[in-house]
Design an enzyme around this catalytic site. Structure first.
Site, PDB file in Angstrom:
ATOM      1  N   CYS A 382       0.839  -1.202   0.000  1.00 29.40           N
ATOM      2  CA  CYS A 382       0.000   0.000   0.000  1.00 29.40           C
ATOM      3  C   CYS A 382       0.881   1.261   0.000  1.00 29.40           C
ATOM      4  O   CYS A 382       1.454   1.601  -1.028  1.00 29.40           O
ATOM      5  CB  CYS A 382      -0.961  -0.030   1.187  1.00 29.40           C
ATOM      6  SG  CYS A 382      -2.370   1.103   1.005  1.00 29.40           S
ATOM      7  N   HIS A 508      -3.350  -5.331   0.258  1.00 26.64           N
ATOM      8  CA  HIS A 508      -2.773  -5.838   1.509  1.00 26.64           C
ATOM      9  C   HIS A 508      -2.762  -7.363   1.508  1.00 26.64           C
ATOM     10  O   HIS A 508      -3.721  -7.996   1.971  1.00 26.64           O
ATOM     11  CB  HIS A 508      -3.581  -5.332   2.708  1.00 26.64           C
ATOM     12  CG  HIS A 508      -3.418  -3.879   2.985  1.00 26.64           C
ATOM     13  ND1 HIS A 508      -2.539  -3.393   3.932  1.00 26.64           N
ATOM     14  CD2 HIS A 508      -4.021  -2.790   2.431  1.00 26.64           C
ATOM     15  CE1 HIS A 508      -2.608  -2.068   3.952  1.00 26.64           C
ATOM     16  NE2 HIS A 508      -3.500  -1.681   3.051  1.00 26.64           N
ATOM     17  N   GLU A 510      -1.249  -9.367   3.378  1.00 34.94           N
ATOM     18  CA  GLU A 510      -1.147  -9.968   4.713  1.00 34.94           C
ATOM     19  C   GLU A 510      -2.488 -10.459   5.252  1.00 34.94           C
ATOM     20  O   GLU A 510      -2.542 -11.379   6.079  1.00 34.94           O
ATOM     21  CB  GLU A 510      -0.522  -8.973   5.709  1.00 34.94           C
ATOM     22  CG  GLU A 510      -1.370  -7.762   6.065  1.00 34.94           C
ATOM     23  CD  GLU A 510      -1.161  -6.559   5.163  1.00 34.94           C
ATOM     24  OE1 GLU A 510      -1.418  -5.425   5.604  1.00 34.94           O
ATOM     25  OE2 GLU A 510      -0.751  -6.762   4.005  1.00 34.94           O
TER      26      GLU A 510
END
Length: 537
Positions: A382, A508, A510
């Site tokens: 990001c 993102h 993750e």
């Protein structure tokens, strides 16, 4: 008909109610049950999206674009299910809904009160979670601690549910602290006794008490707690500190927690299959290698602000028999002192995660530049992608003064700019580009090599994006666009062609990593960091 397990907390906050709830969910799922987990947060914010990470930690984004409590990340990782906005409810959402109904006249002139209108709204969200997820079991964690005034409507709502649907369909689990006094050398049960007394005064009798403790509970202590809490001795559960959170389900299973729950709720479940989970935990305990990742952020003093990032690194490390040690680097301090050589000494890879605001942005750009110049594996997420693009535009493509219009509105080269659809948006809460969107990968790139797919779905949380006005100039100078939206309008992933592994994403990754199933980009990043570590020895 669904069964409901309510997890409350007492004595102190941050006892790990979320991990306890997630671990119970894992055990029940491994018995063949369909499980979903909710978090009820008693704050008046609609969601944590506009809250400081120092106040709340990470904001976890679901597939459907909800900005939620970080515990939802734990839930998803433990039960391996995608959750949605119905799985995180705040006081703000409840009151907003009730007041909206009142303005529409839906209460037919009645006086709107906490009981029954607020409590009914809370219960409706619990039932909705069951319906939306076709759940055999709904586990609902009540945020805060018993005794907090903010939690009272939620506790009253879950108390009522026992009468509404029957005792055999509702179970209450209370998580408390049993502190150890160094001076006297003993564990103290009184705080737990008083916490349960407070809970019982609200009409809730716990069926099980999970005791967080640094030391083992003797049989005498368990019997004492059982007596004063009015529960069976085998329902006093010891929850010792463990080295890795993924050990908790096994620790609970050793005390027959899942069996006790199945008996209490008359669950028609199969036998427990926990072998794969045991193999994962054994693997975690016996990692033979270690790498160091430099994580550059401005919230590093509260590591929960990056909990999904560090978990994703761990998941990838498990896959390569490697413990991932995180070296926390404050981007603001890095910007001030400029000592990049010292900051990145001994790191095998550099990761720049997301964030907001211009504080410390210079340090993040310096991190991207250092990784680029020194051929260190780099993953930007990001804002981390924005910083890598800014560095490349300024240092490689010759666009002196290139920047993001988020931080420098007057920059002559806004290589990162506001999304067109965001230009008329005034409110901050819940208005970003949120949730899962498709990304088309370009063959022959690092990203494609990692995913081995043409189209992937990834979660987003941003307003600013790569400015396509500079796409040709940047790609002509060696920037590789390796992932775009299906309509080619938005750049989602960039890479460097003359670098061992330099990948930056707008989304993102993750949020989609799981133990036993690491995210492809984290997997590839850690693999390259391990190669870098081995080659430098």
């Amino acid at each position: 008909m669904s069964k409901y397990i309510f997890v409350t907390g007492g004595v102190a906050s941050s006892l790990g109610k979320g991990i306890s709830a997630a671990s119970i969910g894992r055990l029940l799922k491994n018995r063949g049950l369909n499980v979903t987990i909710q978090k009820f947060d008693p704050y008046i914010n609609i969601d944590p999206g506009t809250m400081s990470p120092y106040q709340h930690g990470e904001v976890f984004v679901t597939e459907d674009g909800a900005e939620t409590d970080l515990d939802l990340g734990h839930y998803e990782r433990f039960i391996d299910e995608n959750l949605s906005r119905i799985n995180n409810i705040t006081t703000g959402k409840i009151y907003w809904s009730v007041l909206s109904k009142e303005r529409k006249g839906e209460y037919l002139g009645k006086t709107v009160q906490v009981i029954p209108h607020i409590t009914d709204e809370i219960k409706s969200r619990i039932y909705q979670a069951s319906k939306d997820n076709d759940a055999d079991v709904v586990i609902a964690e009540i945020g805060g601690t018993v005794g907090d005034i903010e939690s009272l409507p939620f506790l009253e709502a879950i108390r009522q549910m026992r009468s509404d649907i029957g005792r055999d369909s509702v179970m209450y689990i209370h998580v408390t602290l049993v502190p150890y006094l160094e001076k006297s050398g003993e564990l103290k049960t009184k705080p737990t006794q008083h916490s349960v007394k407070e809970l019982r005064s609200l009409g809730i009798q716990p069926d099980m008490v999970i005791c967080r403790t640094h030391y083992e509970l003797s049989q005498e202590i368990k019997e004492k707690l059982a007596l004063f809490c009015d529960i069976d001795v085998n329902a006093v559960i010891e929850n010792l500190d463990v080295e890795n959170i993924y050990e908790v389900p096994m620790a609970l299973n050793e005390q027959r927690v899942d069996g006790l729950i199945a008996d209490r709720l008359n669950l028609n479940s199969g036998s427990l299959e926990l072998e794969r989970w045991k193999q994962l935990v054994d693997q975690i305990k016996n990692l033979s290698q270690e790498i160091t990742i430099g994580l550059v952020g401005k919230y590093v003093s509260l590591q929960d602000a990056y909990i999904s990032v560090t978990e994703a690194l761990d998941h990838a490390g498990f896959n390569y028999d490697s413990k991932v040690k995180v070296k926390w680097i404050n981007s603001e301090e890095l910007e001030k002192n400029g000592s990049v050589e010292t900051a990145f000494q001994g790191v095998d890879g550099i990761l720049v995660p997301g964030g907001f605001g211009d504080r410390g942005i210079g340090g993040k750009i310096m991190a991207a530049q250092y990784a680029r110049k020194n051929n260190i594996p780099f993953l930007g997420i990001c804002l981390g992608m924005h910083c890598s693009v800014i560095d490349f535009a300024h240092e490689v493509a010759g666009l002196n003064g290139a920047y993001s219009s988020e931080f420098h509105p007057e920059t002559p080269y806004p290589v990162i700019d506001l999304l067109p659809e965001q230009k008329e948006v005034k409110d901050l809460g819940g208005t970003m580009r949120l949730g899962a969107y498709p990304c088309k990968l370009i063959e022959g790139t690092r990203a494609y090599e990692a995913y081995q797919q043409d189209i992937v779905q990834e979660r987003h949380r941003h307003r600013y994006e790569f400015n396509n006005d500079y796409k040709e100039q940047l790609t002509n100078n060696g920037l590789v666009v390796s992932g775009v939206s299906p309509d080619d309008r938005l750049v989602e992933i960039v890479e460097l062609e003359d670098h061992p592994w330099f990948v930056a994403t707008q989304f993102h990754p993750e949020f989609k990593s799981r133990p036993g199933a690491p995210h492809p980009l984290f997997n590839s990043f850690v693999q390259q960091a391990l190669k870098n570590s081995l080659s430098s020895k």
